[in-house]
Design a protein around this motif. Structure first.
Motif, mmCIF file in Angstrom:
data_model
loop_
_atom_site.group_PDB
_atom_site.id
_atom_site.type_symbol
_atom_site.label_atom_id
_atom_site.label_comp_id
_atom_site.label_asym_id
_atom_site.label_seq_id
_atom_site.Cartn_x
_atom_site.Cartn_y
_atom_site.Cartn_z
ATOM 1 N N MET A 1 0.837 -1.194 0.000
ATOM 2 C CA MET A 1 0.000 0.000 0.000
ATOM 3 C C MET A 1 0.880 1.255 0.000
ATOM 4 N N LEU A 2 0.510 2.238 -0.823
ATOM 5 C CA LEU A 2 1.241 3.491 -0.860
ATOM 6 C C LEU A 2 1.037 4.258 0.434
ATOM 7 N N GLY A 3 2.074 5.006 0.854
ATOM 8 C CA GLY A 3 1.933 5.890 1.994
ATOM 9 C C GLY A 3 1.260 7.186 1.588
ATOM 10 N N ILE A 4 0.953 8.017 2.571
ATOM 11 C CA ILE A 4 0.251 9.266 2.290
ATOM 12 C C ILE A 4 1.095 10.184 1.409
ATOM 13 N N ALA A 5 2.387 10.294 1.689
ATOM 14 C CA ALA A 5 3.251 11.159 0.888
ATOM 15 C C ALA A 5 3.273 10.707 -0.565
ATOM 16 N N ALA A 6 3.349 9.392 -0.792
ATOM 17 C CA ALA A 6 3.384 8.864 -2.158
ATOM 18 C C ALA A 6 2.056 9.091 -2.868
ATOM 19 N N MET A 7 0.949 8.973 -2.152
ATOM 20 C CA MET A 7 -0.363 9.181 -2.757
ATOM 21 C C MET A 7 -0.553 10.647 -3.165
ATOM 22 N N ILE A 8 -0.100 11.564 -2.316
ATOM 23 C CA ILE A 8 -0.223 12.982 -2.648
ATOM 24 C C ILE A 8 0.708 13.345 -3.807
ATOM 25 N N ARG A 9 1.919 12.766 -3.816
ATOM 26 C CA ARG A 9 2.828 13.022 -4.936
ATOM 27 C C ARG A 9 2.241 12.486 -6.235
ATOM 28 N N ARG A 10 1.584 11.338 -6.178
ATOM 29 C CA ARG A 10 0.941 10.785 -7.374
ATOM 30 C C ARG A 10 -0.143 11.730 -7.888
ATOM 31 N N SER A 11 -0.912 12.321 -6.975
ATOM 32 C CA SER A 11 -1.928 13.292 -7.390
ATOM 33 C C SER A 11 -1.282 14.486 -8.073
ATOM 34 N N ALA A 12 -0.162 14.969 -7.509
ATOM 35 C CA ALA A 12 0.521 16.129 -8.094
ATOM 36 C C ALA A 12 1.079 15.797 -9.474
ATOM 37 N N GLU A 13 1.595 14.577 -9.636
ATOM 38 C CA GLU A 13 2.155 14.185 -10.932
ATOM 39 C C GLU A 13 1.055 13.958 -11.968
ATOM 40 N N SER A 14 -0.081 13.443 -11.522
ATOM 41 C CA SER A 14 -1.175 13.136 -12.450
ATOM 42 C C SER A 14 -2.015 14.359 -12.790
ATOM 43 N N HIS A 15 -2.124 15.297 -11.847
ATOM 44 C CA HIS A 15 -3.023 16.440 -12.022
ATOM 45 C C HIS A 15 -2.285 17.748 -11.763
ATOM 46 N N GLY A 16 -1.080 17.882 -12.296
ATOM 47 C CA GLY A 16 -0.231 19.026 -11.970
ATOM 48 C C GLY A 16 -0.875 20.380 -12.156
ATOM 49 N N GLU A 17 -1.632 20.564 -13.230
ATOM 50 C CA GLU A 17 -2.233 21.862 -13.526
ATOM 51 C C GLU A 17 -3.629 22.016 -12.930
ATOM 52 N N LYS A 18 -4.166 20.936 -12.400
ATOM 53 C CA LYS A 18 -5.515 21.003 -11.838
ATOM 54 C C LYS A 18 -5.502 21.804 -10.533
ATOM 55 N N THR A 19 -6.606 22.476 -10.240
ATOM 56 C CA THR A 19 -6.706 23.264 -9.013
ATOM 57 C C THR A 19 -6.852 22.347 -7.809
ATOM 58 N N ALA A 20 -5.932 22.485 -6.869
ATOM 59 C CA ALA A 20 -5.999 21.723 -5.623
ATOM 60 C C ALA A 20 -6.766 22.487 -4.555
ATOM 61 N N PHE A 21 -6.594 23.824 -4.530
ATOM 62 C CA PHE A 21 -7.232 24.650 -3.495
ATOM 63 C C PHE A 21 -7.808 25.917 -4.107
ATOM 64 N N ILE A 22 -8.961 26.299 -3.585
ATOM 65 C CA ILE A 22 -9.561 27.600 -3.880
ATOM 66 C C ILE A 22 -9.778 28.284 -2.540
ATOM 67 N N ASP A 23 -9.060 29.369 -2.301
ATOM 68 C CA ASP A 23 -9.132 30.069 -1.016
ATOM 69 C C ASP A 23 -9.893 31.381 -1.208
ATOM 70 N N LEU A 24 -11.174 31.370 -0.841
ATOM 71 C CA LEU A 24 -12.014 32.553 -1.000
ATOM 72 C C LEU A 24 -11.769 33.583 0.087
ATOM 73 N N ALA A 25 -11.033 33.215 1.135
ATOM 74 C CA ALA A 25 -10.727 34.162 2.209
ATOM 75 C C ALA A 25 -9.653 35.155 1.796
#
Length: 277
Positions: A1-25
């Motif tokens: 099983m992948l660790g949390i760091a590896a799972m988040i890195r996979r998201s960044a590699e797969s969806h690099g240009e996708k919006t991760a956060f929208i901060d309306l504050a």
């Protein structure tokens, strides 16, 4: 099983240009891509490592929900250290008790908290400095100690002095994989509206770690006023809102008080739709 760091890195590699956060504050509204978010987390990990933070180190993290808070949290994990999310509104006496137990090796906090927390550790980083950068920073994750917790979360102290609860990475991974796999409650297409403070385990897991592992988008509203919550949900197309009953009661009250100010025909139409719903 992948660790949390590896799972988040996979998201960044797969969806690099996708919006991760929208901060309306933030004014103007602040949007952060997955690539820039992960780069900011790696940059924070590098800063921590350069200051001597690594396996076994404990890092206190206090501040308002924001992309910077998230990047600091992931950066602490990448550096192999233990994150301890703290309530920024806790009383000084409760914080003093927390720090006696935690003995943090470093503190990361909002600039406004520096007068209260600045003397706790010689290593102090302001959350405002943990900005999303241009996607060029990398950091090879440092393996934590075998018995080291992922996080130390402190109870609210409502029935006594705050107590530290140690949670392992396996604890979080069980919940994350259940939400992503068995329950299939969050996917990369979702937009998660985050209302609850991230120093609590429920929002920390359900509205930060799990969406990041899934490749979803996290939305922070302008404030916790009912109109700002409903406006954020409608304007940014939120599909998931993790709440507690108190939040739902507040939204319910706001909706019905607004309806009472409408003309009779509008009230009657709403009442009919409500009964049909």
């Amino acid at each position: 099983m992948l660790g949390i760091a590896a799972m988040i890195r996979r998201s960044a590699e797969s969806h690099g240009e996708k919006t991760a956060f929208i901060d309306l504050a933030r004014d103007p509204v602040h949007e952060v891509s997955y690539g820039d978010f992960h780069s900011a987390a790696c940059h924070m990990a590098g800063r921590l490592a350069e200051s001597g933070i690594g396996p076994g180190s404990r890092v206190a993290l206090a501040g308002a929900n924001s992309p910077g808070w998230a990047a600091a949290c992931v950066g602490i994990h990448l550096a192999g250290a233990v994150v301890s999310p703290l309530d920024p509104e806790a009383a000084d006496s409760d914080l003093a008790q927390v720090f006696r137990i935690l003995e943090p090796d470093a503190v990361i906090c909002d600039r406004t908290l520096v007068p209260r927390l600045g003397g706790v550790s010689p290593r102090l980083f302001e959350l405002e400095s943990v900005e999303a950068v241009d996607g060029t920073h990398t950091f090879e994750p440092v393996a934590p100690g075998p018995e080291q917790p992922f996080s130390i979360v402190f109870t609210s102290g409502t029935t006594g002095r705050p107590k530290g609860v140690m949670l392992s990475e396996a604890n979080f991974l069980h919940n994350i994989t259940t939400l992503l796999g068995d329950k299939r409650l969050i996917s990369r297409e979702d937009r998660v509206l985050n209302l609850l403070p991230l120093h609590h385990v429920y929002p920390f897991t359900a509205t930060l770690l799990t969406p990041l592992c899934a490749g979803a988008t996290v939305i922070y509203p302008r404030s916790l006023k009912s109109e700002d919550i409903m406006g954020a949900a409608a304007e940014k197309g939120a599909t998931i809102m993790a709440v507690v009953p108190q939040v739902l009661n507040g939204l319910h009250g706001r909706i019905f008080s607004t309806i009472q100010d409408k003309p009779a025909a509008a009230r009657a139409g709403f009442g009919l739709l409500f009964r049909l719903g």
